[in-house]
Design a protein around this motif. Structure first.
Motif, short mmCIF file in Angstrom:
data_model
loop_
_atom_site.label_atom_id
_atom_site.label_comp_id
_atom_site.label_asym_id
_atom_site.label_seq_id
_atom_site.Cartn_x
_atom_site.Cartn_y
_atom_site.Cartn_z
N UNK A 1 0.82 -0.94 -0.06
CA UNK A 1 -0.11 -0.01 0.42
C UNK A 1 0.55 1.06 0.08
N UNK A 2 0.52 1.79 0.06
CA UNK A 2 0.95 3.77 -0.23
C UNK A 2 0.35 4.42 0.54
N UNK A 3 0.99 5.71 1.79
CA UNK A 3 0.42 6.63 2.39
C UNK A 3 0.83 7.61 1.78
N UNK A 4 0.33 8.70 1.65
CA UNK A 4 0.53 9.99 1.41
C UNK A 4 1.78 10.32 2.79
N UNK A 5 2.00 10.06 3.14
CA UNK A 5 2.83 10.51 4.34
C UNK A 5 4.06 9.82 4.68
N UNK A 6 3.69 9.41 4.14
CA UNK A 6 5.65 7.85 4.22
C UNK A 6 5.92 8.44 2.52
N UNK A 7 7.74 8.26 2.62
CA UNK A 7 8.13 8.33 1.69
C UNK A 7 8.49 6.95 1.01
N UNK A 8 7.98 6.06 1.70
CA UNK A 8 8.72 4.39 1.07
C UNK A 8 7.09 3.48 0.74
N UNK A 9 6.44 2.56 0.33
CA UNK A 9 5.41 2.19 -0.37
C UNK A 9 5.46 1.03 0.83
N UNK A 10 5.08 0.98 1.54
CA UNK A 10 4.52 -0.31 2.56
C UNK A 10 4.23 -1.57 2.07
N UNK A 11 3.87 -2.87 3.09
CA UNK A 11 4.06 -4.15 2.61
C UNK A 11 3.14 -4.32 4.17
N UNK A 12 2.13 -4.78 3.72
CA UNK A 12 0.70 -5.55 4.03
C UNK A 12 1.43 -6.48 4.91
#
Length: 400
Positions: free
Chosen positions: A214-225
């Motif tokens: 997933x992508x969150x606008x407040x972090x600069x890298x893509x996240x993993x679920x």
């Protein structure tokens, strides 16, 4: 009486007759022979020395290309039913122009992370159709000889993951081209990477299942679920601890504001930060909270109580800079004090054009994504809608 012609008259008439005959033989409008242009011989070749030759100049940009990285939107990791296991990565994205094409696809592995780079090229100076062109590229990863474990794939900044249940090689053989990696072992509470975290969770007898990205606008890298004992957790892995610190330092006290983003969580947020990782769990499962505290220490924020918090004292609210800019702009334009302006709501928005969602006749807008805020304000009962960019440098408003 006989008529006789005078000799001089006879001579004059002969001269006139000759002149008339010459005029009659010449083409109408023909210039004098001395002024006529010579005609070149039909079999005479035209050479480069001939001043009349006009060779077509070659383009100065012929054979030149501009290079860049492909814009990747999604990554799918496919594991083929074979042994050794084959892993293919399908990257999908958009080319910005009709002339762009895939140039090279490179992959390299550091530990348990594959880094894949897709580059593009386009001819320099060529007029190209200004349309988005979708592309799909399939990359076969070099996975023979790898040990069992969890692996991350990053394609132009977009992440995916896969897991090898067993060592990926033929019985009694190892791919001579693959390094002999030691098996992933637990590092206790020293959680430095995503692989360390997964290993530590399993050492704690927790079930861990990859569940997407997933992508969150407040972090600069893509996240993993990741599903940890059936509970969804978000994991963000950075290239260095300094890069992680740049993001984790933006998490404010109760976690409701991260950087310039104000978030209304569906449940209390819990942030952990250690090494190159930020872990986010949104929920109230105490067993999950205790598990991550035991591995990564206390949270970097103090989650708000599940109970409804009392209303803040007027004038003590903390707003993102863009919201403050909207208040200041409305105050200046309407010539009212800022304490007379009430903030009814605000939310982070990705505007789809340079006009921030407000269009006026005769004003052109560029089709670009502009992160910002939509802010609803009120002055003496009259509502106003303000649109801003991310920092509040641009603010536009109108009555709601």
């Amino acid at each position: 009486m006989t008529n006789q012609t005078h000799p001089k008259a006879t001579i004059f008439m002969v001269i006139v007759a000759l002149l008339l005959a010459l005029v009659a033989c010449a083409p109408a409008g023909s210039p004098a022979a001395a002024d006529a242009e010579p005609t070149a011989a039909p079999d005479q070749p035209v050479t480069s020395a001939d001043p009349t030759a006009k060779p077509t100049p070659a383009s100065d940009n012929a054979g030149q290309y501009a290079y860049g990285e492909a814009f990747v939107e999604s990554v799918d990791v496919l594991m083929l039913e074979s042994f050794p296991v084959q892993v293919h990565v399908v990257a999908r994205g958009q080319m910005p122009e009709g002339c762009n094409q895939i140039d090279q696809v490179k992959q390299e592995r550091q530990g348990n992370t594959f880094a894949v780079t897709i580059t593009t090229r386009r001819p320099v100076g060529m007029m190209c159709s200004q349309v988005l062109v979708p592309f799909e590229e399939t990359i076969k990863l070099d996975v023979e000889g790898l040990e069992a474990g969890l692996y991350v794939v990053v394609v132009n900044g977009v992440s995916g993951q896969f897991e090898l249940a067993t060592a990926n090689g033929l019985p009694g053989e190892r791919n001579s081209g693959a390094p002999n990696l030691p098996p992933v072992t637990s590092h206790g509470n020293a959680i430095g990477s995503y692989v360390d975290l997964v290993d530590a969770l399993r050492k704690a007898e927790a079930t861990v299942e990859p569940a997407g990205s997933l992508d969150q606008a407040f972090f600069t890298v893509q996240g993993l679920l990741v599903q940890v004992n059936g509970v969804e957790v978000q994991v963000y892995e950075y290239t260095s601890e300094e890069a992680r610190l740049s993001d984790s330092s933006q998490i404010q006290a109760d976690g409701t504001i991260v950087g310039h983003s104000a978030i209304r969580w569906v449940a209390p947020p819990h942030f952990w930060a250690e090494g190159r990782l930020i872990v986010l769990y949104v929920g109230e499962d105490q067993a999950t909270i205790d598990l991550f505290v035991s591995l990564m220490g206390p949270t970097v924020n103090q989650p708000p109580s599940a109970d409804v918090a009392p209303a803040p004292t007027p004038g003590t609210e903390v707003y993102p800079p863009a919201v403050e800019a909207a208040i200041a702009t409305l105050s200046k334009d309407l010539e009212v004090p800022t304490d007379k302006i009430e903030v009814l709501s605000f939310e982070a928005v990705d505007w789809t054009d340079s006009c921030l969602g407000f269009h006026e006749p005769g004003v052109g807008c560029l089709d670009v994504i502009v992160p910002g805020y939509s802010v609803l304000l009120s002055v003496d009962g009259q509502k106003y809608e303000a649109h801003t960019d991310l920092t509040g440098e641009r603010v536009v408003w109108r009555p709601a």
